[in-house]
Design a protein around this motif. Structure first.
Motif, PDB file in Angstrom:
ATOM      1  N   ALA A 136       0.572  -1.154   0.038  1.00 38.89           N
ATOM      2  CA  ALA A 136      -0.055  -0.092  -0.174  1.00 38.89           C
ATOM      3  C   ALA A 136       1.088   1.577   0.594  1.00 38.89           C
ATOM      4  O   ALA A 136       1.545   1.529   1.207  1.00 38.89           O
ATOM      5  CB  ALA A 136      -0.698  -0.017   1.267  1.00 38.89           C
ATOM      6  N   ASP A 137       0.469   1.947  -1.169  1.00 41.38           N
ATOM      7  CA  ASP A 137       1.901   3.467  -0.844  1.00 41.38           C
ATOM      8  C   ASP A 137       0.153   4.410  -1.001  1.00 41.38           C
ATOM      9  O   ASP A 137      -0.074   4.985  -2.064  1.00 41.38           O
ATOM     10  CB  ASP A 137       2.195   3.396  -2.588  1.00 41.38           C
ATOM     11  CG  ASP A 137       3.017   4.434  -2.129  1.00 41.38           C
ATOM     12  OD1 ASP A 137       4.455   4.343  -2.843  1.00 41.38           O
ATOM     13  OD2 ASP A 137       3.123   5.280  -1.519  1.00 41.38           O
ATOM     14  N   VAL A 138      -0.197   4.856   0.389  1.00 36.69           N
ATOM     15  CA  VAL A 138      -1.362   6.489   0.578  1.00 36.69           C
ATOM     16  C   VAL A 138      -0.103   7.610  -0.405  1.00 36.69           C
ATOM     17  O   VAL A 138      -0.827   8.152  -0.681  1.00 36.69           O
ATOM     18  CB  VAL A 138      -1.302   6.154   1.911  1.00 36.69           C
ATOM     19  CG1 VAL A 138      -2.430   7.521   1.621  1.00 36.69           C
ATOM     20  CG2 VAL A 138      -1.801   4.421   2.161  1.00 36.69           C
ATOM     21  N   GLY A 139       1.069   7.531   0.078  1.00 38.69           N
ATOM     22  CA  GLY A 139       1.745   8.856  -0.608  1.00 38.69           C
ATOM     23  C   GLY A 139       1.054   8.962  -1.763  1.00 38.69           C
ATOM     24  O   GLY A 139       1.080  10.121  -2.672  1.00 38.69           O
ATOM     25  N   LYS A 140       1.793   7.793  -2.526  1.00 35.51           N
ATOM     26  CA  LYS A 140       1.829   8.051  -4.053  1.00 35.51           C
ATOM     27  C   LYS A 140       0.629   8.193  -4.728  1.00 35.51           C
ATOM     28  O   LYS A 140       0.655   9.133  -5.793  1.00 35.51           O
ATOM     29  CB  LYS A 140       1.922   6.935  -4.592  1.00 35.51           C
ATOM     30  CG  LYS A 140       2.352   6.397  -6.038  1.00 35.51           C
ATOM     31  CD  LYS A 140       2.774   4.816  -6.809  1.00 35.51           C
ATOM     32  CE  LYS A 140       3.444   5.441  -8.634  1.00 35.51           C
ATOM     33  NZ  LYS A 140       2.897   3.491  -8.662  1.00 35.51           N
ATOM     34  N   CYS A 141      -0.897   8.184  -4.432  1.00 36.01           N
ATOM     35  CA  CYS A 141      -2.076   8.379  -4.642  1.00 36.01           C
ATOM     36  C   CYS A 141      -2.690   9.345  -4.444  1.00 36.01           C
ATOM     37  O   CYS A 141      -3.134   9.850  -5.054  1.00 36.01           O
ATOM     38  CB  CYS A 141      -3.122   6.900  -3.671  1.00 36.01           C
ATOM     39  SG  CYS A 141      -2.576   5.340  -4.221  1.00 36.01           S
ATOM     40  N   VAL A 142      -1.595   9.591  -2.923  1.00 40.03           N
ATOM     41  CA  VAL A 142      -2.033  11.306  -3.150  1.00 40.03           C
ATOM     42  C   VAL A 142      -2.138  12.572  -4.145  1.00 40.03           C
ATOM     43  O   VAL A 142      -2.396  13.685  -4.239  1.00 40.03           O
ATOM     44  CB  VAL A 142      -2.371  11.599  -1.267  1.00 40.03           C
ATOM     45  CG1 VAL A 142      -2.495  13.240  -1.361  1.00 40.03           C
ATOM     46  CG2 VAL A 142      -2.787  10.816  -0.700  1.00 40.03           C
ATOM     47  N   SER A 143      -0.020  12.374  -4.311  1.00 37.65           N
ATOM     48  CA  SER A 143       0.426  13.114  -4.910  1.00 37.65           C
ATOM     49  C   SER A 143       0.579  13.433  -6.365  1.00 37.65           C
ATOM     50  O   SER A 143      -0.056  14.310  -6.848  1.00 37.65           O
ATOM     51  CB  SER A 143       1.966  12.335  -4.810  1.00 37.65           C
ATOM     52  OG  SER A 143       2.761  13.115  -5.678  1.00 37.65           O
TER      53      SER A 143
END
Length: 420
Positions: free
Chosen positions: A91-98
């Motif tokens: 899971a890469d939340v930062g990538k999605c938000v960015s």
């Protein structure tokens, strides 16, 4: 007769609009229908991911990752991610938000359940470009492992709706920096996590119109809320701590306050003197003092008595209904009065004070139209006399409802009380 595919003949803009109304998982599956549909979903401006599988979170985050790689819409209206299970390592939340911020997103909703915490729980951080979004209008963050670390240069010039649900703040002032850099914020919803790193929760937002606040810290802990938003119109607070730092709200229209502390003082109530509709959930009504409510037209009191196992030092079992009469004297145009007397049967024999009033409150004589007493005990003389006093002196009353606490004995109690 050959079938005619009328849907595929529609213009791309219309097809994109149709796919925007369904979850992204379903939109992606249309790519296998034909060459005509292969790239339509990639232009959808709304991305919605929800974990509905029984295999944990891997499938969800794999879908998010792959779909973002193929997505081609120049502008993203919204991104919604809701995981029903805890994170997996991919899971890469930062990538999605960015990605969303880089595509001028207007709405982000990130709802992730609490972890089954290991000895060193995973910490999730938002990317740096998130804190300088020039397009965000609506934002929801719900995750107890999400650390909100607001830099000094943060800025959300168009953010209007913000929900911070069980998040953790990097330090005591992170939440204050966040709110201070939201000049257009009108709606704020906060549910505090028990270890969110904040002692004094400060809300100073001049533009704020609606605020909902729930503090889930340990009962009766001193975790004060500091509220200075004079433009507030709607307020909902459920808190076990100190509410003495709430400033006056002259434009307040509706308010719900659940203030479950022993012997609350009247300081917090003074801030609500301009409200038009007020719902209080209290343990004690002694806080009703000489505070005037000149605009109050609708009032509900939920008097809550804890069980014996929940009693804390300083809490008095003694209860008086006389401050309620003082409150009515100070609410001259009250039209709707609801009392929910939520005490258990084990309180039926505890001391209750009620004395006949020397003067009748003006609201009873000229304005009260609806009276409701919910969970009426009926066994104590003082309770009955209080209800009878209100009924006898309410000259404009249109509707009166008295519901009994123990529904199995309603008919017996009604016969005894009314003498029928």
């Amino acid at each position: 007769m050959p079938r005619i595919d009328r849907i595929s003949a529609l213009h791309d803009d219309l097809l994109v609009n149709i796919l925007s109304q369904v979850p992204t998982k379903d939109a992606v599956t249309t790519m296998v229908l034909s060459k005509r549909w292969a790239l339509v979903w990639t232009m959808v401006p709304k991305l919605e991911y929800e974990d509905t599988s029984k295999e944990g979170g891997k499938n969800l985050w794999r879908l998010v990752d792959k779909s973002l790689q193929l997505h081609k819409a120049p502008v993203l209206e919204s991104m919604h991610i809701q995981a029903e299970r805890q994170f997996t390592d991919d899971a890469d939340v930062g990538k999605c938000v960015s990605y969303a911020v880089d595509h001028n997103v207007r709405e982000i909703s990130l709802i992730i359940p609490s972890f089954i915490l290991p000895s060193q729980p995973k910490i999730l951080l938002l990317p740096s470009n998130f804190y300088t979004s020039k397009t965000l209008v609506n934002l929801t963050l719900s995750c107890s492992a999400l650390v909100v670390d607001v830099p000094s240069l943060a800025c959300f010039p168009f953010l209007q709706t913000l929900a911070l649900l069980n998040v953790v703040f990097n330090d005591e002032s992170s939440h204050a920096r966040l709110l201070a850099n939201c000049p257009a914020l009108s709606y704020l919803h906060v549910i505090r996590y028990y270890s969110d790193n904040v002692t004094r929760f400060i809300v100073k937002v001049p533009s704020l119109k609606s605020f909902t606040y729930t503090d889930n810290h340990e009962r009766y802990s001193a975790m004060p809320l500091v509220l200075y938003s004079p433009g507030l119109q709607h307020l909902s607070i459920f808190d076990y701590g100190d509410l003495g730092s709430i400033q006056n709200m002259p434009h307040l229209e509706t308010a719900y306050v659940g203030h479950l502390v022993p012997q609350p003082n009247d300081k917090f109530l003074r801030s609500f003197s301009s409200v038009g509709s007020l719902h209080l959930r209290l343990m004690d009504v002694e806080c009703f003092s000489a505070i005037n409510f000149p605009r109050l037209m609708k009032f509900k009191l939920h008097l809550f008595k804890p069980s014996f196992s929940e009693l804390r030092p300083g809490y008095s079992e003694y209860c008086s209904l006389e401050p309620l009469m003082l409150f009515l004297h100070n609410s001259p145009i009250l039209k709707v009065l609801t009392i929910s007397y939520g005490v258990g049967l084990y309180y039926e024999d505890l001391p209750l004070s009620w004395n006949q009033q020397s003067s009748v409150p003006g609201c009873l004589l000229a304005h009260l139209e609806i009276f409701v007493w919910d969970k009426f005990g009926g066994r104590r003389r003082q309770e009955r006399e209080c209800v009878e006093y209100i009924l006898a002196n309410s000259k404009c009353l249109k509707t009166a409802t008295v519901s009994f606490q123990d529904v199995t004995t309603v008919s017996r109690r009604k016969r005894r009380w009314w003498g029928t």
